[in-house]
Scaffold this motif. Structure first.
Motif, PDB file in Angstrom:
ATOM      1  N   PHE A  12      -7.222   6.286  11.199  1.00  0.00           N
ATOM      2  CA  PHE A  12      -6.518   5.265  11.580  1.00  0.00           C
ATOM      3  C   PHE A  12      -6.245   5.529  13.074  1.00  0.00           C
ATOM      4  CE2 PHE A  12      -5.934   5.442   7.022  1.00  0.00           C
ATOM      5  CZ  PHE A  12      -5.857   4.150   6.907  1.00  0.00           C
ATOM      6  N   ALA A  13      -5.810   4.195  13.805  1.00  0.00           N
ATOM      7  CA  ALA A  13      -5.311   4.338  15.134  1.00  0.00           C
ATOM      8  C   ALA A  13      -3.760   4.867  15.185  1.00  0.00           C
ATOM      9  CB  ALA A  13      -5.227   2.924  15.580  1.00  0.00           C
ATOM     10  N   TRP A  14      -3.274   5.019  14.142  1.00  0.00           N
ATOM     11  CA  TRP A  14      -1.828   5.706  14.037  1.00  0.00           C
ATOM     12  C   TRP A  14      -1.797   7.178  13.620  1.00  0.00           C
ATOM     13  CZ3 TRP A  14      -3.263   1.509  10.911  1.00  0.00           C
ATOM     14  CH2 TRP A  14      -2.981   0.149  11.669  1.00  0.00           C
ATOM     15  N   LYS A  15      -0.926   8.040  14.098  1.00  0.00           N
ATOM     16  CA  LYS A  15      -0.920   9.254  13.723  1.00  0.00           C
ATOM     17  C   LYS A  15       0.294   9.331  12.178  1.00  0.00           C
ATOM     18  CE  LYS A  15      -1.414  11.531  18.190  1.00  0.00           C
ATOM     19  NZ  LYS A  15      -0.677  12.509  19.102  1.00  0.00           N
ATOM     20  N   ARG A  29      -5.328  -6.343   9.095  1.00  0.00           N
ATOM     21  CA  ARG A  29      -5.466  -5.398  10.193  1.00  0.00           C
ATOM     22  C   ARG A  29      -6.667  -4.512   9.701  1.00  0.00           C
ATOM     23  NH1 ARG A  29      -3.515  -2.467  14.737  1.00  0.00           N
ATOM     24  NH2 ARG A  29      -2.543  -4.498  15.100  1.00  0.00           N
ATOM     25  N   GLU A  43       3.021   5.570  18.116  1.00  0.00           N
ATOM     26  CA  GLU A  43       1.827   6.188  17.474  1.00  0.00           C
ATOM     27  C   GLU A  43       2.113   5.866  15.763  1.00  0.00           C
ATOM     28  OE1 GLU A  43       1.891  10.036  18.924  1.00  0.00           O
ATOM     29  OE2 GLU A  43       0.920   9.380  20.735  1.00  0.00           O
TER      30      GLU A  43
END
Length: 205
Positions: free
Chosen positions: A187-190, A62, A22
């Motif tokens: 965002f797609a990340w933690k 991205r 993640e």
């Protein structure tokens, strides 16, 4: 003594635990990413999801949703944009290629530094900072050529960016500009880690 990437791996495991799938990590090169993954595997001592590793340029791609065009492709796209803005006065491709790479690099740098293009490309004669050079009347032949070139460069920059965005591609600078303008609220990340980077453009900052 532990290497920088080994120290980074230790910090990632300490702060993120084993939920590295993640996490995104932005490094100076893909090669550094390989060494980081190796260090993570050795220190974890068991199988784990690796973080998503980017270079700064791939991270910008991205975020922007654009692909950075290599120069050889960019030259042909730029020539088509040039033909549109120059019309019947457009010169042959071989002449265009003589001066286009430097101009395209300048355009990319302007985008990467978030320069406002409408003000940047205003008539040279209206730049107070250039009074010493463009305050004579009439202008010399060289000054007139420079004024015409600058006007053409502005039209080309706008036309090229529009053309590239329509194809989801860009110069490196346009990719960076659009990464800033299109950055999502979430965002797609933690977690996103940036390590070993320097010499940022305004957009990268």
């Amino acid at each position: 003594m532990a290497t920088f990437l080994e120290q980074l791996a230790e910090a990632l495991l300490r702060e993120q635990g084993h939920a590295l799938g993640e996490v995104a990590v932005v490094l100076p090169s893909q090669r550094a990413g390989l060494y980081l993954r190796d260090a993570l595997a050795r220190q974890a001592g068991r199988a784990l999801w690796s973080p998503e590793v980017f270079t700064l340029s791939s991270f910008m791609e991205r975020l922007s949703g654009l692909r950075t065009l290599p120069m050889e492709e960019l030259l042909f796209e730029a020539y088509e944009a040039y033909r549109t803005v120059a019309g019947p006065e457009a010169r042959a491709l071989e002449d265009f290629i003589d001066w286009a790479p430097v101009t395209l690099a300048d355009m990319s740098e302007a985008d990467a530094n978030m320069v406002r293009l409408d003000g940047f490309y205003r008539d040279l004669r209206s730049w107070e900072e250039l009074d010493w050079s463009f305050n004579v009347d009439p202008l010399s032949d060289g000054q007139q050529r420079m004024v015409r070139y600058w006007a053409l460069a502005g039209k080309l920059h706008f036309a090229l960016n529009e053309r590239l965005l329509g194809k989801n591609v860009g110069t490196s600078g346009l990719v960076e500009r659009m990464a800033v303008e299109r950055t999502p609220a979430a965002f797609a990340w933690k977690g996103i880690w940036f390590a070993g980077l320097n010499a940022f453009t305004v957009a990268e900052q």
